[in-house]
Each structure stands twice: as C-alpha cells, then as structure tokens.
Design a protein around this motif. Sequence first.
Motif, PDB file in Angstrom:
ATOM      1  N   ARG A  87      10.470  -7.447  -9.471  1.00 13.39           N
ATOM      2  CA  ARG A  87       9.700  -6.231  -9.758  1.00 13.39           C
ATOM      3  C   ARG A  87       8.430  -6.483 -10.554  1.00 13.39           C
ATOM      4  O   ARG A  87       7.335  -6.340 -10.043  1.00 13.39           O
TER       5      ARG A  87
ATOM      6  N   SER B 160      -4.652  -4.552  -3.879  1.00 16.49           N
ATOM      7  CA  SER B 160      -3.647  -4.144  -4.867  1.00 16.49           C
ATOM      8  C   SER B 160      -2.360  -4.897  -4.568  1.00 16.49           C
ATOM      9  O   SER B 160      -2.192  -5.450  -3.474  1.00 16.49           O
ATOM     10  N   VAL B 161      -1.458  -4.902  -5.542  1.00 17.17           N
ATOM     11  CA  VAL B 161      -0.167  -5.573  -5.339  1.00 17.17           C
ATOM     12  C   VAL B 161       0.608  -4.867  -4.223  1.00 17.17           C
ATOM     13  O   VAL B 161       1.241  -5.509  -3.390  1.00 17.17           O
ATOM     14  N   ASP B 162       0.503  -3.534  -4.182  1.00 11.75           N
ATOM     15  CA  ASP B 162       1.197  -2.781  -3.129  1.00 11.75           C
ATOM     16  C   ASP B 162       0.724  -3.169  -1.737  1.00 11.75           C
ATOM     17  O   ASP B 162       1.520  -3.316  -0.807  1.00 11.75           O
ATOM     18  N   ARG B 163      -0.590  -3.299  -1.623  1.00 12.27           N
ATOM     19  CA  ARG B 163      -1.158  -3.676  -0.325  1.00 12.27           C
ATOM     20  C   ARG B 163      -0.672  -5.059   0.087  1.00 12.27           C
ATOM     21  O   ARG B 163      -0.349  -5.304   1.244  1.00 12.27           O
ATOM     22  N   TRP B 164      -0.656  -5.974  -0.893  1.00 11.72           N
ATOM     23  CA  TRP B 164      -0.149  -7.310  -0.592  1.00 11.72           C
ATOM     24  C   TRP B 164       1.295  -7.233  -0.109  1.00 11.72           C
ATOM     25  O   TRP B 164       1.665  -7.834   0.883  1.00 11.72           O
ATOM     26  N   ARG B 165       2.109  -6.452  -0.852  1.00 16.55           N
ATOM     27  CA  ARG B 165       3.542  -6.352  -0.552  1.00 16.55           C
ATOM     28  C   ARG B 165       3.760  -5.806   0.867  1.00 16.55           C
ATOM     29  O   ARG B 165       4.553  -6.331   1.635  1.00 16.55           O
ATOM     30  N   HIS B 166       2.997  -4.762   1.208  1.00 13.87           N
ATOM     31  CA  HIS B 166       3.141  -4.191   2.555  1.00 13.87           C
ATOM     32  C   HIS B 166       2.809  -5.220   3.625  1.00 13.87           C
ATOM     33  O   HIS B 166       3.493  -5.337   4.638  1.00 13.87           O
TER      34      HIS B 166
END
Length: 310
Positions: free
Chosen positions: A87, A103-109
């Motif tokens: 996390r 963003s970290v979210d974009r990377w994660r997706h």
Amino acid sequence: MEYHIAPLFCRPWTLNGISPRLIESHYEHIYGEALSRLNGITKELEALDAATTPADVINRLKRDQFTELNSTLLHELYFASLGGDGRALPEIIAGAIARDFGSVDRWRHEFVALATALSGSSGWVLLTYIPRDGQLINQTASDHGQNIAGGIPILAIDMYEHAYQMEFGANAKAYIAAFMRNIDWNAVQARYQDASEVKPPRRLEQKQFADLPSITVEEIKVMLDLGTKVQIIDTRPRHYTTRAQDMMEGAVWRDPERLDDWIGELSKTEPVVIGCETAATLRKAGFDARYMAGGHYAWKAINGPVKLFE
Ligand SMILES: [Fe+2]
C-alpha cells in the motif's frame, strides 16, 4: 562461471493471499531448475572451442543460456518484489513514479492492465528504470526475453501460469490483485535508488568540436514549423554530393572548399545552421553559426522533409 542460488527473501508464510505452498513450489522447482540448467549450459559452453563448434550448436546453447539466465534474474527480482504490504509507497519511489506516469494510480492501472493482458499466455511485466532516459517505464517481456537493453528492472510480476494456477486456477486477476497487495515498496525504492545512480551510456564524443554549439534536428524542425528565419547550409563535400540523392528541404548546398565565394551571401542577423567544420570558421567570422547534430542523416531519421539535390 558458476551461478549461485539467491535466498528467498520474502517469508512466504507472511504473504497476504498467496500461500507458502505456491511460493515454495515456484522457488524450488521453477527457479531452482532454471538455475541448474543455466549452470549446465554454461559448463557446456565453457568446454567448447568456439572456433570449431558448428554454428547451430553454439547458437542453440547461447540462446538457451540467455533464456535461463534471464529466467533466474527475473525470478530473483520477483521473489524480492514480495513481502511488503503493497500500500504505502515511500516518498522517493512515489515521487519517481508520479513524475514518469502522471500519478501512482495511473502507474498501478497500467501495470495491472499489462499483467492482465498476459493472462493465459506467459511472460513478465516489469517496472524498469532506463539510465539513458533517466526514466521509469512499464514493460511486457514475453517469455524470459525481450528485456529493454540497458534497462534495470526494479519490480517484476511473473505471469507464467506456474506462478498462480496451483492456487488461483485461471483467475489471473485474483493473483495480480494478491501480488499488488504484497509488493515490498521499501525494497523497490532501494532498487530504484541504486538504478538511478547508474550513469547513462556515454554520448558520442567528437573532441575537435567539443566547444562548438550545436542544434538538434528536432529543434530545427520546431524553428521551421514556427517560421523562424534560419539559414540552413548543406556543406557536405562535393565528392560526396555527387552521390547524394536528396537534401534537407529549405537548405541550400554550398561547396565547403569555396567558402570565400559565398560567405558574403550570409546574413549576420539570422542564425546559420551548417556542418561542423564550416560552423567553426563562420563563428570566428562573427556569425551565429551552429552545426546540426547528426547532420543530414539525423534529419532523415526523424522524417524531416527532403528535396532532390540541386
Ligand atoms: Fe516463474
């Protein structure tokens, strides 16, 4: 050379939603056997006389060695990627990912989508740092190959069925989610910090033109597109131009041997883009002259418009 087994870093019994049985079987059988094959092939190669061995034999052995070596390297990275809580990203790696992916979210997706796209086939998804670019990129590596040359992978998910089928069946999505929940971000950050200290590959050096200002073909293209006034002179040698088929659109050819004949045509208020040798001479004469890095070839390599040679 003998390759040695890397210890299994993550304590398999602490993983969240991935059983110790799955990790142990993966490590002992898949990784362990790849390492033993790698040592066998390497020994075979070392015993060969490369000069007299048939090409097909040496080609096959080198291909197999590459596959097994990459398999061991990527498995070591995979096991070392696990063992965290997935996390909270520490500041440095969070910043680097946000810088390179938005963003970290974009990377994660993106990372999850690439892994999902490998369901049912085999390969790896890697987060890789490229010293040349000073940037992180997600990449898919089919089989154990296709890793970016010069790239340093810092996080790996194994998308071979042996990595999840025993426990998740065909439900690759559940496996990917479990992997994401167990990423050891402190370890990823430490690997990122090591990777970001690796120097980019050395640029082409042309010592004799070291102090001469240059301009890239991309910069010239922007100038031309914006309608900036610039004098572009092609000064490839005469003997060369007889073979050249084309030249840069917007450029004129002038014989570098006869500079005195045409220097008077040039304006001192508009920048001049010209070959290295002539740029040095023109600068001494007070012109704002720069050479085009990579010359005509670089211009064509970026699909810059060309015309038939005058
Ligand atoms: Fe594997």
